[in-house]
Design an enzyme around this catalytic site. Structure first.
Site, PDB file in Angstrom:
ATOM      1  N   SER A 328       0.818  -1.211   0.000  1.00 53.15           N
ATOM      2  CA  SER A 328       0.000   0.000   0.000  1.00 53.15           C
ATOM      3  C   SER A 328       0.858   1.270   0.000  1.00 53.15           C
ATOM      4  CB  SER A 328      -0.926  -0.081   1.221  1.00 53.15           C
ATOM      5  OG  SER A 328      -1.860   0.936   1.201  1.00 53.15           O
ATOM      6  N   ASP A 339      10.116   4.772 -10.248  1.00 55.37           N
ATOM      7  CA  ASP A 339       9.735   5.384 -11.522  1.00 55.37           C
ATOM      8  C   ASP A 339      10.585   6.611 -11.849  1.00 55.37           C
ATOM      9  OD1 ASP A 339       7.822   3.518 -11.898  1.00 55.37           O
ATOM     10  OD2 ASP A 339       6.104   4.892 -11.959  1.00 55.37           O
ATOM     11  N   LYS A 353      -0.555  -4.214  -3.412  1.00 57.77           N
ATOM     12  CA  LYS A 353      -1.875  -3.702  -3.074  1.00 57.77           C
ATOM     13  C   LYS A 353      -2.019  -2.321  -3.687  1.00 57.77           C
ATOM     14  CE  LYS A 353      -4.896  -2.208   0.605  1.00 57.77           C
ATOM     15  NZ  LYS A 353      -4.750  -0.841   1.065  1.00 57.77           N
TER      16      LYS A 353
END
Lengths: 445, 462
Positions: A328, A339, A353
């Site tokens: 999460s 990224d 998740k």
């Protein structure tokens, strides 16, 4: 006055009563006559209902799905009227019905919390509770002991020590009780007193300590310098709650003061927490752009951008430790760092998740968590059930003990990777590591 | 009587009627007003849910639960990340009822899906599927863990279980190699985790054990799943692993599942001593007619004594049992039914023409597979017709459950009472004692300490 004639008065009174009763229930009779379905329903209340109540054979004409609320009400009514056994607790049954229909969505994160569970979650999110601030555990004889009194808490000030055995709370003997239940006894409103009866090695007799309950903060962050020579700092974040960002800032300040040159952020075992805190923490490591993109039903996307006021610390080479229990909010932060290339992920594939829940509180203190959105990492990846693959894959060994850094191979590898990033080790070491292939992630629950 | 008097009385009657009507309207309105006020806050547009509890009186109204349920449902429909399709809505209703009933932890109270309903309806007509046996659930505690076991209560004559020589009391431990799991398969794992905190089990070992436990759960069958696979219409051969009393090792048996239509009654003509014999195979709709016909025949052939075989008869509809009893003890008390809210009703055996009644000596055979209504029947025949009970003590399940349809082919079954014998005796867990013990070398009638559930088939009204 004339003599009252009983032979007339008695039947008249009887007639009056009969008329009254007929007036009272007449409508039921009329309703039943006009509605054959109801006839059957009322027949079911007679002993012979064993016969009548048998369900009709499946009727191919009625393929319509049953309406939930009506069906629930029918069953509840029947249970209250005719269930033979323990008393029907409408509230408990309704909780079960809610749990049941949420189950049908097939999403483990959409779930019901009873008042106790919700209170616990609230405390975790707030990052504090009112109690005495002693971490409890059990020893080998299954007694409840104080694992550690937290610093600057009522427990510490009252002189509670590690390994003290708790025998009773406010005179109630706690033998064979679950830790969670003992915790419930110890906690209470701020300013009230709790008396613990304890046994301590070296003391001949059990003794009592009276402690006043105060607000206690969870320790969400632990930090240290892992390599004094090369000035490498380490911060472990346990959860994303309302105290996390402040404690994180304090830890960074302390590490700044020690002039560290590289940082390891440990998100292993961090199950997540609040979305806004994930954005706070993530903002500390990203330059600009979104930390995360929330996508609601229907596809509407809302990016949550970096908060520049969080850029109050020096930029340092960064390694993030992750594992299968990093979930999460941990994945929001590590996904954004991966990224944007602001750090290197070391460890194993994260939990996967990628869904956001909204908490809805009910009037009696229970609550429901409903998955209301997906989130995507800054470059638009949905990591749900897939997880984030680390840049450098390394598994924990079986003898890993979180309290013993010597057994932590993931941390050791993380330090190596950080050294490569800082030019302290040749780059070839890192290239060799990267070719080590990560296995496909196992199916997530 | 004077005309004036008559008129006064008529007026009084009219007023009294109006008074009753008025009072009723008043109370009704009060109730419905309460209901609507509570709902306005949340439920403006959608049709308001019906409130079960209002009908139980104003002092007893708790509207909060249904309101909570309604609010949660509305929010899910509106905000859940995926569109809630009608198919999911249907599953939500099923799962709500299923979970709600399961939370009572009563094996006799549960939700029944439409395909299972078909199996039940067939059984009422004497047609059985799959293993062709009444199955039951029994609780057993082992090492601090309470596990429910799936057991054979009584194999149906000529059915698959009977042909494979399964016995009452056999525990079904595995079906085709898949372990039958207790209701809460996580009990064992939870205990392990809890113990590891104190016993200092190494993490690696704990992980390994938990993984194998997880595998057991993943590959195992829940009791409802196991039941379903044993009452299927798919006639395949399954391999059962059984635990049988007296056998230390589990037994593996191949059972060819099949459909079997049971003749409700089998009988033998009187033997040389003039003894007639009737075996009841199911308490179904046409059982009574068959019994009546056989008795008429036996009386014609001047049979002296009658043996009524109720062994391995795991109950059936109450009316069917009453209608069998009427040939032996017409007009007598069959038993009592203790119901909710302290209600109690008397089950009276119907009357019958004197010449249709069996008047000779009666022997009733019972065993551990004689369950529920069949037990009450045996006891009623003893108390009301002087029958001698021969064999083993009966199963000892006095639960009375009723089946309620939900309108789309699904249904739910619910415990609605407890049978007591005609002398008011509660036989739960004890069974009805035989007057004379005659073993057939079959066990299975051991006293049951916990709730048992007679099976999918023929549950209704038993």
């Amino acid at each position: 006055m004339r003599r009252i004639r009983l032979d007339i008065v008695v039947p008249v009174v009887f007639l009056l009563i009969a008329a009254f009763i007929f007036g009272f229930v007449g409508r039921d009779v009329a309703a039943n006559v006009s509605d054959p379905a109801k006839w059957v329903a009322s027949l079911e209340l007679l002993p012979q209902r064993l016969e009548v109540a048998v369900a009709p054979e499946p009727d191919s004409r009625s393929v319509k799905t049953l309406p939930l609320v009506d069906t629930y009400s029918d069953v509840m009514y029947r249970l209250k009227a005719d269930y033979y056994g323990k008393t029907v607790d409408e509230r408990e049954l309704t909780y079960s019905a809610i749990r049941g229909f949420l189950l049908a969505l097939g999403d483990p994160f959409t779930r019901f919390l009873d008042p106790d569970e919700f209170k616990k979650m609230n405390e975790e999110n707030k990052g504090n509770f009112t109690g005495i601030g002693a971490q409890l555990d059990t020893n080998k004889s299954n007694e409840v002991i104080v694992k550690e009194p937290l610093p600057d808490t009522p427990a510490m000030r009252a002189g509670v020590k590690s390994n003290d055995v708790i025998l009773a709370v406010d005179g109630k003997i706690i033998k064979d009780m679950e830790i969670d239940d003992v915790v419930k006894l110890i906690r209470g409103p701020e300013g009230t007193k709790v008396t613990l009866t304890m046994r301590r090695v070296g003391k001949p007799k059990p003794f009592d300590i009276a402690i006043t309950r105060r607000a206690v903060e969870f320790q969400m962050v632990k930090w240290r310098v892992v390599d004094a020579k090369n000035k490498l700092g380490y911060i472990r974040l346990y959860q994303f709650n309302e105290k996390s960002d402040i404690q994180f800032d304090q830890a960074l300040n302390e590490l700044d003061r020690q002039h560290i040159k590289g940082l390891i952020l440990d998100l292993r075992g961090n199950p997540g927490g609040l979305l806004n805190i994930a954005i706070d923490i993530g903002s500390r490591f990203l330059e600009s752009g979104p930390v995360v993109i929330i996508q609601e039903r229907g596809g509407r996307r809302s990016p949550y951008y970096v908060e520049e006021e969080k850029h109050n610390h020096r930029r340092l080479p960064l390694v993030v430790l992750v594992d299968g229990m990093s979930a999460s909010a941990s994945e929001i932060v590590s996904g954004a760092i991966k990224d944007t290339g602001k750090g290197t992920l070391v460890g194993t594939t994260t939990f996967g998740k990628g869904r956001v829940q909204t908490i809805m509180q009910l009037q009696d203190g229970s609550a429901v968590l409903i998955t209301t959105a997906k989130y995507l990492t800054p470059n638009g990846t949905d990591i749900h059930k897939k997880g984030i693959k680390p840049d450098v894959f390394v598994e924990a060994t079986d003898n890993f003990d979180p309290n013993d850094p010597a057994t932590d191979v993931q941390l050791a590898k993380g330090i190596d990777v950080l050294k490569v990033k800082m030019g302290l080790l040749p780059k070839s070491v890192l290239d060799k590591m990267k070719t080590a292939k990560a296995p496909e992630p196992a199916a997530k629950p | 009587m004077q005309t004036v008097h008559k008129a006064v009385i008529a007026v009084l009657i009219g007023l009294s009627f109006a008074g009753g009507l008025g009072l009723r309207s008043h109370t009704d309105q009060k109730l419905s007003r309460q209901a609507s006020i509570h709902f306005q806050a949340e439920a403006e547009s959608a049709p308001g849910p019906r409130v079960a509890s209002t009908e139980l009186g104003p002092g007893n109204v708790d509207l909060q639960p249904v309101q909570d349920l309604y609010v949660v449902l509305t929010r899910v429909r509106e905000y859940y990340v995926e569109q809630v399709t009608p198919e999911i809505e249907g599953n939500m209703t099923y799962d709500a009822v299923r979970t709600m009933l399961a939370s009572l932890k009563d094996p006799n109270t549960r939700f029944i899906e439409p395909d299972e309903m078909k199996v039940i309806n067939d059984a009422r007509k004497g047609k059985f599927h799959g293993v062709d046996a009444m199955l039951g659930i029994r609780s057993a505690t082992n090492g601090g863990i309470t596990e429910e076991q799936l057991v054979i209560v009584s194999p149906v004559t000529g059915g698959a279980a009977s042909e494979a020589k399964l016995l009452p009391g056999d525990v079904i431990a595995a079906v085709d190699g898949k372990i039958v799991l207790p209701f809460d398969p996580f009990q064992r794992a939870n205990k392990l985790i809890k113990n590891s905190r104190t016993s200092g089990t190494p993490r690696s070992e704990l992980r390994k054990t938990l993984e194998s436990e997880q595998k057991r759960i993943d590959t195992g069958l829940s009791i409802p799943e196991a039941e379903k696979s044993l009452t299927t219409e798919d006639n395949k051969t399954v391999e059962l692993m059984l635990r049988r009393k007296g056998n230390p090792q589990p037994i593996k048996v191949k059972v060819a599942l099949k459909e079997v239509a049971v003749d409700p009654v089998t009988s033998k003509s009187p033997d040389e001593n003039g003894d007639g014999y009737i075996k009841i195979n199911c308490l179904c709709a046409d059982t009574q007619d068959k019994v009546g016909a056989v008795i008429a025949e036996l009386k014609n052939s001047r049979a002296k004594e009658l043996t009524l075989d109720l062994r391995e008869l795991s109950g059936g509809e109450t009316t069917a049992a009453l209608d069998v009893a009427k040939y032996f003890a017409p007009g007598k008390v069959f038993g009592y039914l203790a119901e909710s809210h302290g209600r109690r009703s008397t089950l009276t055996i119907p009357a019958i023409d004197a010449d249709a009644k069996w008047t000779g000596p009666l022997v009733v055979l019972i065993d551990g597979g004689t369950a529920r209504t069949a037990e009450v029947l045996a006891s009623a025949l003893k108390d009301g017709a002087g029958a001698k009970l021969v064999g083993d003590n009966t199963y000892g399940d006095s639960a009375c459950s009723s089946l309620f349809g939900l309108g789309d082919g699904s249904a739910y079954v619910m415990t609605t009472g407890k049978f007591l014998t005609s002398k008011g005796v509660d036989f739960t867990g004890k069974g009805i004692a035989a007057d004379a013990h005659a073993q057939r070398g079959r066990s299975g009638g051991e006293g049951l300490k916990e709730a048992t559930r007679a099976p999918v088939v023929g549950r209704n009204g038993s």
